[in-house]
Design an enzyme around this catalytic site. Structure first.
Site, PDB file in Angstrom:
ATOM      1  N   ASP A 170      -3.692  14.798   2.456  1.00 40.15           N
ATOM      2  CA  ASP A 170      -3.006  13.923   3.400  1.00 40.15           C
ATOM      3  C   ASP A 170      -1.527  14.265   3.351  1.00 40.15           C
ATOM      4  OD1 ASP A 170      -5.321  12.805   4.268  1.00 40.15           O
ATOM      5  OD2 ASP A 170      -4.929  10.790   3.536  1.00 40.15           O
ATOM      6  N   HIS A 213     -10.400   2.756  -1.342  1.00 39.11           N
ATOM      7  CA  HIS A 213     -11.518   3.564  -0.861  1.00 39.11           C
ATOM      8  C   HIS A 213     -12.686   3.581  -1.839  1.00 39.11           C
ATOM      9  CE1 HIS A 213      -9.385   4.999   2.647  1.00 39.11           C
ATOM     10  NE2 HIS A 213      -8.358   5.346   1.896  1.00 39.11           N
ATOM     11  N   HIS A 231      -6.094  10.237  -1.871  1.00 42.74           N
ATOM     12  CA  HIS A 231      -6.886   9.385  -0.977  1.00 42.74           C
ATOM     13  C   HIS A 231      -6.608   7.904  -1.193  1.00 42.74           C
ATOM     14  CE1 HIS A 231      -9.708   8.803   2.182  1.00 42.74           C
ATOM     15  NE2 HIS A 231     -10.670   8.301   1.439  1.00 42.74           N
ATOM     16  N   ASP A 232      -6.869   7.377  -2.377  1.00 43.42           N
ATOM     17  CA  ASP A 232      -6.415   6.026  -2.675  1.00 43.42           C
ATOM     18  C   ASP A 232      -4.916   6.075  -2.961  1.00 43.42           C
ATOM     19  OD1 ASP A 232      -8.459   4.226  -2.283  1.00 43.42           O
ATOM     20  OD2 ASP A 232      -9.340   4.521  -4.257  1.00 43.42           O
ATOM     21  N   TYR A 292       1.152  12.631   7.893  1.00 45.12           N
ATOM     22  CA  TYR A 292       0.622  11.439   8.569  1.00 45.12           C
ATOM     23  C   TYR A 292       1.170  11.331   9.986  1.00 45.12           C
ATOM     24  CZ  TYR A 292      -1.310   9.610   4.244  1.00 45.12           C
ATOM     25  OH  TYR A 292      -2.058   9.444   3.111  1.00 45.12           O
TER      26      TYR A 292
END
Length: 336
Positions: free
Chosen positions: A87, A228, A254-255, A90
């Site tokens: 990620d 998540h 991710h988290d 964004y």
């Protein structure tokens, strides 16, 4: 610290010769790079690196503050490189190789001298919402020589093998219920073949590894008490391979938190470093207290120092304060 050796990377038949590595034989579906270590301690070679994830927001949501502290810690530890757990940009990745977000979220943010080292990056689910080929393109490496993002690859650094895994295509939801998002599946379809080849190469790389330390890096969580939580597809398909091949660390993002789970059923330490920018979700799921060593629902990053006999892991918050330390050795794990 400068490294004199060079690497020859063949990617989509393109020659890239601007990185400080050298080429070695590859395993199926996985690019293999060799990183030459230049530091030693009383136990031989020494490797230091930082890990940050879920960061690319043009400096907002405390991204710039995290970058500042990364620079300070990176200088203190004399890091060799930085790992990004995905990620990277964004909300929807990059629109192309000329997207100004690359400079605004990366080059113009991580400006500290200590961070002018190689960055090894994997793709996250938000990256797949944009032009994936842009992040993989050698054009970005011309814009900023630090940048290296591949789908799945191996970095060998003497006593340690890093296996970077493209986890997004494993997640069924992105295919069956994309929630009004468009994903760039070029190079992934047909999905079944892609995952089959990836798993084959991944397992082969771990099985053949003779490294003292084995570290796997992916975007998605396998074990997490965060928003998540557990990624079932990885729990079913990747986790058995990690256990069978005695992986030491699984590192993910991710988290949007900092987290350490010490698995009681194996030797694996599950480390989440997804606090590079937007965080503070305010939710945590119950987890076994004997396994959950750290859960910090905020911004920050992680450092790792490795030698032949031990690994020292440290988590830092957005102010550079130490949240948690963990020492791992081949003989003993201990909280410090």
């Amino acid at each position: 610290m400068a490294i004199s050796s060079q690497i020859t990377i063949f990617l989509c038949c393109a020659f890239i010769a601007s990185l400080s590595f050298c080429s070695v034989a590859s395993v199926p579906e996985l690019q293999r790079l060799k990183y030459q270590l230049s530091k030693v301690d009383d136990h031989g070679s020494l490797l230091s690196f930082l890990v940050v994830g879920d960061w690319g927001r043009r400096g907002l949501y405390n991204q710039s503050k995290v970058a500042l502290q990364m620079g300070l810690v990176g200088e203190k530890l004399d890091i060799d490189f930085v790992i990004s757990t995905g990620d990277n940009f964004y909300e929807d990745g990059l629109t192309g190789v000329d997207d100004p977000a690359f400079k605004e979220s990366f080059s113009n943010i991580y400006t500290a001298p200590s961070l002018q080292k190689q960055w090894f990056s994997v793709l996250g689910n938000h990256d797949y919402r944009g032009d994936v080929q842009a992040q993989l393109s050698p054009i970005l490496r011309k814009l900023d020589k630090r940048w290296l993002c591949l789908r799945s690859f191996i970095v060998t650094a003497e006593m340690v093998d890093f296996i970077f895994v493209d986890t997004t295509p494993f997640v069924n939801e992105y295919f069956t219920n994309p929630k009004n998002h468009t994903y760039d599946w070029r190079g992934v379809l047909p999905r079944e073949n892609y995952l089959q080849n990836l798993l084959k190469g991944f397992e082969s790389a771990l099985r053949q590894s003779q490294a003292k330390w084995k570290i796997v890096v992916g975007h998605h969580t396998i074990k997490s008490a965060g928003h998540h939580g557990i990624t079932k597809e990885l729990e079913e398909q990747l986790l058995p391979i990690l256990k069978d091949n005695h992986v030491d660390l699984y590192v993910n993002g991710h988290d949007h938190c900092l987290e350490h789970i010490s698995d009681t059923e194996s030797q694996i330490q599950f480390l989440t470093s997804g606090g590079g920018s937007k965080a503070w979700r305010g939710d945590i799921k119950w987890w076994k207290p004997e396994e959950l060593k750290l859960y910090y629902d905020g911004q920050g990053f992680m450092s790792v120092q490795l030698n032949e006999v031990e690994a020292n892991i440290v988590f830092y918050d957005v102010f550079g304060h130490v949240l948690h330390k963990w020492k791992l050795s081949k003989e003993l794990d201990s909280d410090v």
